[in-house]
Design a protein around this motif. Structure first.
Motif, mmCIF file in Angstrom:
data_model
loop_
_atom_site.group_PDB
_atom_site.id
_atom_site.type_symbol
_atom_site.label_atom_id
_atom_site.label_comp_id
_atom_site.label_asym_id
_atom_site.label_seq_id
_atom_site.Cartn_x
_atom_site.Cartn_y
_atom_site.Cartn_z
ATOM 1 N N UNK A 52 -85.110 -14.973 39.071
ATOM 2 C CA UNK A 52 -86.484 -14.631 39.432
ATOM 3 C C UNK A 52 -86.591 -13.116 39.499
ATOM 4 N N UNK A 53 -87.671 -12.556 38.942
ATOM 5 C CA UNK A 53 -87.888 -11.118 38.922
ATOM 6 C C UNK A 53 -89.237 -10.783 39.537
ATOM 7 N N UNK A 54 -89.401 -9.558 39.952
ATOM 8 C CA UNK A 54 -90.660 -9.075 40.511
ATOM 9 C C UNK A 54 -91.621 -8.771 39.365
ATOM 10 N N UNK A 55 -92.888 -9.175 39.506
ATOM 11 C CA UNK A 55 -93.924 -8.896 38.515
ATOM 12 C C UNK A 55 -95.185 -8.522 39.285
ATOM 13 N N UNK A 56 -95.422 -7.246 39.468
ATOM 14 C CA UNK A 56 -96.530 -6.794 40.308
ATOM 15 C C UNK A 56 -96.251 -7.204 41.740
ATOM 16 N N UNK A 57 -97.200 -7.882 42.374
ATOM 17 C CA UNK A 57 -97.009 -8.385 43.739
ATOM 18 C C UNK A 57 -96.462 -9.804 43.758
ATOM 19 N N UNK A 58 -96.199 -10.346 42.591
ATOM 20 C CA UNK A 58 -95.747 -11.730 42.474
ATOM 21 C C UNK A 58 -94.298 -11.786 42.024
ATOM 22 N N UNK A 59 -93.791 -12.996 41.947
ATOM 23 C CA UNK A 59 -92.477 -13.237 41.374
ATOM 24 C C UNK A 59 -92.655 -13.977 40.065
ATOM 25 N N UNK A 60 -91.741 -13.766 39.134
ATOM 26 C CA UNK A 60 -91.850 -14.391 37.816
ATOM 27 C C UNK A 60 -90.518 -15.009 37.427
#
Length: 79
Positions: free
Chosen positions: A3-11
Protein backbone atom coordinates in the motif's frame (compact mmCIF):
# COMPACT_ATOMS: atom_id res chain seq x y z
CA UNK A 1 1.39 -6.01 -2.82
CA UNK A 2 2.27 -2.86 -0.95
CA UNK A 3 0.00 0.00 0.00
CA UNK A 4 1.33 3.46 -0.93
CA UNK A 5 0.33 7.02 -0.13
CA UNK A 6 -1.63 8.84 -2.88
CA UNK A 7 -2.50 12.39 -1.84
CA UNK A 8 -4.48 12.09 1.40
CA UNK A 9 -5.50 8.54 0.58
CA UNK A 10 -3.87 5.15 0.36
CA UNK A 11 -3.54 3.24 -2.90
CA UNK A 12 -2.96 -0.35 -3.90
CA UNK A 13 -1.38 -1.19 -7.26
CA UNK A 14 -3.14 -3.96 -9.15
CA UNK A 15 -0.65 -6.35 -10.75
CA UNK A 16 -0.66 -6.46 -14.57
CA UNK A 17 -1.66 -10.15 -14.58
CA UNK A 18 -4.82 -9.34 -12.61
CA UNK A 19 -5.60 -6.43 -14.91
CA UNK A 20 -5.33 -8.63 -17.99
CA UNK A 21 -7.46 -11.40 -16.45
CA UNK A 22 -10.24 -9.06 -15.34
CA UNK A 23 -10.17 -6.74 -18.34
CA UNK A 24 -9.74 -3.67 -16.14
CA UNK A 25 -8.23 -0.52 -17.56
CA UNK A 26 -7.60 3.01 -16.37
CA UNK A 27 -10.94 4.61 -15.57
CA UNK A 28 -12.71 1.28 -14.94
CA UNK A 29 -15.18 1.17 -12.07
CA UNK A 30 -14.73 -1.37 -9.28
CA UNK A 31 -16.78 -2.24 -6.24
CA UNK A 32 -14.97 -2.70 -2.92
CA UNK A 33 -16.66 -4.47 -0.01
CA UNK A 34 -15.55 -5.70 3.38
CA UNK A 35 -15.83 -9.43 3.94
CA UNK A 36 -17.05 -11.07 7.14
CA UNK A 37 -13.49 -11.97 8.13
CA UNK A 38 -12.22 -8.37 7.72
CA UNK A 39 -10.84 -8.80 4.21
CA UNK A 40 -11.41 -6.53 1.24
CA UNK A 41 -13.08 -7.81 -1.91
CA UNK A 42 -12.59 -5.78 -5.09
CA UNK A 43 -14.72 -6.64 -8.12
CA UNK A 44 -15.01 -5.07 -11.54
CA UNK A 45 -18.37 -3.40 -11.92
CA UNK A 46 -20.24 -1.27 -14.38
CA UNK A 47 -21.51 2.05 -13.11
CA UNK A 48 -25.24 1.87 -12.56
CA UNK A 49 -26.82 5.32 -12.67
CA UNK A 50 -30.05 4.09 -11.06
CA UNK A 51 -28.28 2.37 -8.17
CA UNK A 52 -26.13 5.47 -7.64
CA UNK A 53 -29.24 7.68 -7.53
CA UNK A 54 -30.87 5.37 -4.97
CA UNK A 55 -27.75 5.36 -2.79
CA UNK A 56 -27.55 9.15 -3.01
CA UNK A 57 -31.21 9.46 -2.01
CA UNK A 58 -30.69 7.17 1.01
CA UNK A 59 -27.71 9.24 2.08
CA UNK A 60 -29.64 12.49 1.66
CA UNK A 61 -32.55 11.17 3.70
CA UNK A 62 -30.18 10.19 6.52
CA UNK A 63 -28.81 13.74 6.77
CA UNK A 64 -30.74 15.97 9.15
CA UNK A 65 -31.95 19.23 7.63
CA UNK A 66 -31.03 21.55 10.48
CA UNK A 67 -31.02 25.33 10.55
CA UNK A 68 -27.22 25.38 10.18
CA UNK A 69 -27.49 23.37 6.97
CA UNK A 70 -30.12 25.71 5.56
CA UNK A 71 -28.01 28.77 6.46
CA UNK A 72 -25.04 27.26 4.64
CA UNK A 73 -27.18 26.60 1.55
CA UNK A 74 -28.40 30.19 1.57
CA UNK A 75 -24.90 31.61 2.09
CA UNK A 76 -23.48 29.50 -0.75
CA UNK A 77 -26.33 30.52 -3.07
CA UNK A 78 -25.26 34.18 -2.83
CA UNK A 79 -21.96 33.52 -4.60
Amino acid sequence: MQIAKWGNSLALRIPADYVRQTGLKEGSWVQATLTVDGGISIRASKWDRGAFAQELEKTREAMPMTQAVMEEFRRAARY
